[in-house]
Design a protein around this motif. Structure first.
Motif, PDB file in Angstrom:
ATOM      1  N   VAL A  47      -4.915  21.525  10.241  1.00 55.69           N
ATOM      2  CA  VAL A  47      -5.020  21.432   8.795  1.00 55.69           C
ATOM      3  C   VAL A  47      -3.871  20.527   8.364  1.00 55.69           C
ATOM      4  CG1 VAL A  47      -4.765  22.679   6.610  1.00 55.69           C
ATOM      5  CG2 VAL A  47      -5.998  23.733   8.509  1.00 55.69           C
ATOM      6  N   VAL A  79      -8.903  18.739   5.976  1.00 52.49           N
ATOM      7  CA  VAL A  79      -9.379  19.491   7.134  1.00 52.49           C
ATOM      8  C   VAL A  79     -10.908  19.452   7.138  1.00 52.49           C
ATOM      9  CG1 VAL A  79      -9.409  21.719   5.887  1.00 52.49           C
ATOM     10  CG2 VAL A  79      -9.254  21.697   8.391  1.00 52.49           C
ATOM     11  N   TRP A 110      -1.590  28.187  11.859  1.00 56.06           N
ATOM     12  CA  TRP A 110      -2.345  28.463  10.635  1.00 56.06           C
ATOM     13  C   TRP A 110      -2.822  29.919  10.647  1.00 56.06           C
ATOM     14  CZ3 TRP A 110      -2.621  25.867   6.238  1.00 56.06           C
ATOM     15  CH2 TRP A 110      -3.628  26.171   5.323  1.00 56.06           C
TER      16      TRP A 110
END
Length: 189
Positions: A47, A79, A110
């Motif tokens: 991301v 993303v 993440w």
């Protein structure tokens, strides 16, 4: 890094400890113009938050023509969500249109943020919802308007992008040829 934190704080509150954790998981990525952030046929592994530059989401149609779906400018997450979340091959490319600087998080980090920070999933969902609404607002009128109206709308929506991307990408986004776009631009002057 402050750009990312300021952006995230628009969608929810974080304490200093949570901010420090986010900062500790982030890495910086510099992409040269035309390089790919993620590629069709591969699983998206990160991301990103675009700090500097412009990127675009594009794909190739069944005739082999390159189609620009949309542009991403500074202060936005980048993303291929479906690919990243479900670990499936992406159907589109995310390409740097200019030299770009990203703040990135890999899948493991993440996931750790999602599991550790109370409310992080809510913040992320708000960011995703905003991005999806923005995408729909930018795309849906393009279907009903003529080419000149589409270009004028593009100028309003992407005022910060128009002079930073090749005309071929703009024409592709608008669904017209580059020569048609040149005519439209000439007629509007």
């Amino acid at each position: 890094m402050k750009e990312l934190i300021n952006y995230v704080l628009q969608f929810g509150n974080l304490n200093q400890q949570q901010i420090d954790l986010i900062t500790s998981k982030a890495t910086e990525l510099q992409l040269q113009k035309d390089a790919y952030f993620s590629e069709a046929g591969k699983i998206a592994r990160q991301v990103g938050f675009l700090v500097e530059g412009v990127s675009r989401v594009c794909y190739y149609n069944n005739k082999g023509e390159e189609i620009t779906k949309y542009f991403i400018e500074e202060n936005n997450l980048v993303v291929d969500l479906e690919s990243f979340d479900n670990e499936i091959c992406a159907s589109a490319y995310v390409q740097a249109v200019t030299d770009c600087k990203f703040i990135c998080f890999n899948k493991k980090d993440w996931q750790e943020l999602l599991n550790t920070i109370v409310g992080w999933d809510t913040i992320v969902n708000k960011i995703i919802s905003k991005a999806l609404m923005q995408k729909v607002e930018r795309r849906s009128p393009l279907v009903t308007e003529d080419a000149t109206e589409r270009y004028q709308k593009f100028l309003r929506i992407y005022a910060n992008v128009v002079n930073r991307v090749p005309l071929a990408y703009i024409a592709s986004y608008l669904g017209i040829t580059q020569s048609s776009l040149s005519r439209i631009r000439k007629n509007l002057k």
